[in-house]
Design a protein around this motif. Sequence first.
Motif, PDB file in Angstrom:
ATOM      1  N   GLY A 127      -4.486   1.831  -5.249  1.00 57.94           N
ATOM      2  CA  GLY A 127      -3.786   2.478  -6.361  1.00 57.94           C
ATOM      3  C   GLY A 127      -2.349   2.801  -6.036  1.00 57.94           C
ATOM      4  N   THR A 128      -1.782   3.686  -6.834  1.00 62.50           N
ATOM      5  CA  THR A 128      -0.426   4.181  -6.615  1.00 62.50           C
ATOM      6  C   THR A 128      -0.520   5.668  -6.303  1.00 62.50           C
ATOM      7  OG1 THR A 128       0.546   2.543  -8.062  1.00 62.50           O
ATOM      8  CG2 THR A 128       1.839   4.514  -7.667  1.00 62.50           C
ATOM      9  N   VAL A 129       0.077   6.087  -5.184  1.00 63.38           N
ATOM     10  CA  VAL A 129      -0.011   7.476  -4.738  1.00 63.38           C
ATOM     11  C   VAL A 129       1.397   8.054  -4.647  1.00 63.38           C
ATOM     12  CG1 VAL A 129      -0.737   9.020  -2.896  1.00 63.38           C
ATOM     13  CG2 VAL A 129      -2.102   6.996  -3.413  1.00 63.38           C
ATOM     14  N   LEU A 130       1.627   9.144  -5.375  1.00 66.02           N
ATOM     15  CA  LEU A 130       2.858   9.925  -5.296  1.00 66.02           C
ATOM     16  C   LEU A 130       2.479  11.324  -4.845  1.00 66.02           C
ATOM     17  CD1 LEU A 130       4.585   8.967  -8.645  1.00 66.02           C
ATOM     18  CD2 LEU A 130       5.385   8.408  -6.380  1.00 66.02           C
ATOM     19  N   ILE A 131       3.237  11.876  -3.924  1.00 68.49           N
ATOM     20  CA  ILE A 131       2.988  13.235  -3.451  1.00 68.49           C
ATOM     21  C   ILE A 131       4.216  14.079  -3.764  1.00 68.49           C
ATOM     22  CG2 ILE A 131       2.679  14.665  -1.410  1.00 68.49           C
ATOM     23  CD1 ILE A 131       1.004  12.476  -0.217  1.00 68.49           C
ATOM     24  N   THR A 132       4.005  15.254  -4.339  1.00 66.22           N
ATOM     25  CA  THR A 132       5.095  16.167  -4.657  1.00 66.22           C
ATOM     26  C   THR A 132       5.307  17.133  -3.506  1.00 66.22           C
ATOM     27  OG1 THR A 132       4.511  16.039  -6.996  1.00 66.22           O
ATOM     28  CG2 THR A 132       5.932  17.851  -6.331  1.00 66.22           C
TER      29      THR A 132
ATOM     30  N   LEU B 157      -0.425  -0.817  -7.580  1.00 69.07           N
ATOM     31  CA  LEU B 157      -0.468  -1.142  -9.003  1.00 69.07           C
ATOM     32  C   LEU B 157       0.858  -1.723  -9.480  1.00 69.07           C
ATOM     33  CD1 LEU B 157      -2.419   1.961 -10.350  1.00 69.07           C
ATOM     34  CD2 LEU B 157      -3.307  -0.294  -9.767  1.00 69.07           C
ATOM     35  N   LYS B 158       1.812  -1.831  -8.556  1.00 77.67           N
ATOM     36  CA  LYS B 158       3.129  -2.440  -8.796  1.00 77.67           C
ATOM     37  C   LYS B 158       3.920  -1.731  -9.897  1.00 77.67           C
ATOM     38  CE  LYS B 158       1.197  -6.722  -7.197  1.00 77.67           C
ATOM     39  NZ  LYS B 158       0.625  -7.975  -7.589  1.00 77.67           N
ATOM     40  N   ILE B 159       3.902  -0.424  -9.886  1.00 72.22           N
ATOM     41  CA  ILE B 159       4.647   0.374 -10.854  1.00 72.22           C
ATOM     42  C   ILE B 159       6.112   0.491 -10.436  1.00 72.22           C
ATOM     43  CG2 ILE B 159       4.875   2.685 -11.856  1.00 72.22           C
ATOM     44  CD1 ILE B 159       1.821   2.920 -11.605  1.00 72.22           C
ATOM     45  N   PHE B 160       6.366   0.669  -9.139  1.00 72.30           N
ATOM     46  CA  PHE B 160       7.720   0.887  -8.646  1.00 72.30           C
ATOM     47  C   PHE B 160       8.326  -0.322  -7.939  1.00 72.30           C
ATOM     48  CE2 PHE B 160       5.665   5.041  -8.857  1.00 72.30           C
ATOM     49  CZ  PHE B 160       6.569   5.712  -9.649  1.00 72.30           C
ATOM     50  N   SER B 161       7.530  -1.351  -7.666  1.00 72.74           N
ATOM     51  CA  SER B 161       8.043  -2.554  -7.004  1.00 72.74           C
ATOM     52  C   SER B 161       7.276  -3.769  -7.522  1.00 72.74           C
ATOM     53  CB  SER B 161       7.895  -2.443  -5.488  1.00 72.74           C
ATOM     54  OG  SER B 161       6.531  -2.405  -5.130  1.00 72.74           O
ATOM     55  N   ASP B 162       7.784  -4.959  -7.228  1.00 74.58           N
ATOM     56  CA  ASP B 162       7.149  -6.188  -7.697  1.00 74.58           C
ATOM     57  C   ASP B 162       5.956  -6.593  -6.841  1.00 74.58           C
ATOM     58  OD1 ASP B 162       8.971  -6.374  -9.760  1.00 74.58           O
ATOM     59  OD2 ASP B 162      10.357  -7.628  -8.623  1.00 74.58           O
ATOM     60  N   THR B 163       5.835  -6.022  -5.664  1.00 73.22           N
ATOM     61  CA  THR B 163       4.705  -6.301  -4.781  1.00 73.22           C
ATOM     62  C   THR B 163       4.068  -4.985  -4.376  1.00 73.22           C
ATOM     63  OG1 THR B 163       6.102  -6.225  -2.813  1.00 73.22           O
ATOM     64  CG2 THR B 163       5.811  -8.378  -3.848  1.00 73.22           C
ATOM     65  N   GLY B 164       2.816  -5.068  -3.936  1.00 72.76           N
ATOM     66  CA  GLY B 164       2.157  -3.870  -3.430  1.00 72.76           C
ATOM     67  C   GLY B 164       2.822  -3.420  -2.145  1.00 72.76           C
ATOM     68  N   ILE B 165       3.023  -2.124  -1.982  1.00 72.01           N
ATOM     69  CA  ILE B 165       3.745  -1.609  -0.817  1.00 72.01           C
ATOM     70  C   ILE B 165       3.145  -0.267  -0.397  1.00 72.01           C
ATOM     71  CG2 ILE B 165       5.527  -0.398  -2.133  1.00 72.01           C
ATOM     72  CD1 ILE B 165       7.534  -1.519  -0.032  1.00 72.01           C
ATOM     73  N   THR B 166       3.218   0.020   0.890  1.00 66.00           N
ATOM     74  CA  THR B 166       2.737   1.298   1.416  1.00 66.00           C
ATOM     75  C   THR B 166       3.870   1.992   2.168  1.00 66.00           C
ATOM     76  OG1 THR B 166       1.986   0.367   3.513  1.00 66.00           O
ATOM     77  CG2 THR B 166       0.381   0.405   1.706  1.00 66.00           C
TER      78      THR B 166
ATOM     79  N   GLU C 186       3.918   2.788   5.204  1.00 67.64           N
ATOM     80  CA  GLU C 186       4.106   2.137   6.501  1.00 67.64           C
ATOM     81  C   GLU C 186       5.105   0.994   6.391  1.00 67.64           C
ATOM     82  OE1 GLU C 186       0.177   1.025   7.621  1.00 67.64           O
ATOM     83  OE2 GLU C 186      -0.476   3.082   7.875  1.00 67.64           O
ATOM     84  N   GLU C 187       4.995   0.194   5.346  1.00 66.25           N
ATOM     85  CA  GLU C 187       5.908  -0.926   5.140  1.00 66.25           C
ATOM     86  C   GLU C 187       7.320  -0.445   4.804  1.00 66.25           C
ATOM     87  OE1 GLU C 187       3.828  -2.899   2.039  1.00 66.25           O
ATOM     88  OE2 GLU C 187       2.367  -3.798   3.394  1.00 66.25           O
ATOM     89  N   ILE C 188       7.413   0.625   4.024  1.00 68.49           N
ATOM     90  CA  ILE C 188       8.722   1.176   3.655  1.00 68.49           C
ATOM     91  C   ILE C 188       9.452   1.676   4.901  1.00 68.49           C
ATOM     92  CG2 ILE C 188       9.879   3.049   2.402  1.00 68.49           C
ATOM     93  CD1 ILE C 188       7.562   2.843   0.330  1.00 68.49           C
ATOM     94  N   LEU C 189       8.753   2.422   5.760  1.00 69.57           N
ATOM     95  CA  LEU C 189       9.376   2.958   6.969  1.00 69.57           C
ATOM     96  C   LEU C 189       9.705   1.855   7.971  1.00 69.57           C
ATOM     97  CD1 LEU C 189       7.354   6.240   7.484  1.00 69.57           C
ATOM     98  CD2 LEU C 189       9.699   5.982   6.662  1.00 69.57           C
ATOM     99  N   THR C 190       8.871   0.828   8.053  1.00 65.49           N
ATOM    100  CA  THR C 190       9.152  -0.294   8.956  1.00 65.49           C
ATOM    101  C   THR C 190      10.436  -1.011   8.546  1.00 65.49           C
ATOM    102  OG1 THR C 190       6.794  -0.575   9.386  1.00 65.49           O
ATOM    103  CG2 THR C 190       8.224  -2.420   9.927  1.00 65.49           C
ATOM    104  N   LYS C 191      10.645  -1.192   7.239  1.00 60.63           N
ATOM    105  CA  LYS C 191      11.858  -1.830   6.752  1.00 60.63           C
ATOM    106  C   LYS C 191      13.098  -1.016   7.109  1.00 60.63           C
ATOM    107  CE  LYS C 191       9.886  -4.319   2.851  1.00 60.63           C
ATOM    108  NZ  LYS C 191       9.839  -4.423   1.389  1.00 60.63           N
TER     109      LYS C 191
END
Length: 66
Positions: free
Chosen positions: A24-29, A43-52, A54-59
């Motif tokens: 799914g898509t998880v947002l934490i406030t 669910l690809k709401i914020f990007s064109d591919t599924g992302i976590t 871990e991948e964001i921080l690795t980039k």
Amino acid sequence: MSFTCRKCHERSSHKVSKQGYHHGTVLITCTGCKNKHLISDHLKIFSDTGITIEEILTKKGETIQK
């Protein structure tokens, strides 16, 4: 999951289901500044591919501690 917000430097912990994180898509406030943090987006709401997170921080060249 525990993390420190980069905007207000508030440390917080939240529970995330395994199904929500992997399918799914998880947002934490943030409890300090009410900023929303994207943890996973399969669910690809914020990007064109599924992302976590871990991948964001690795980039960005950062590490994650499990």
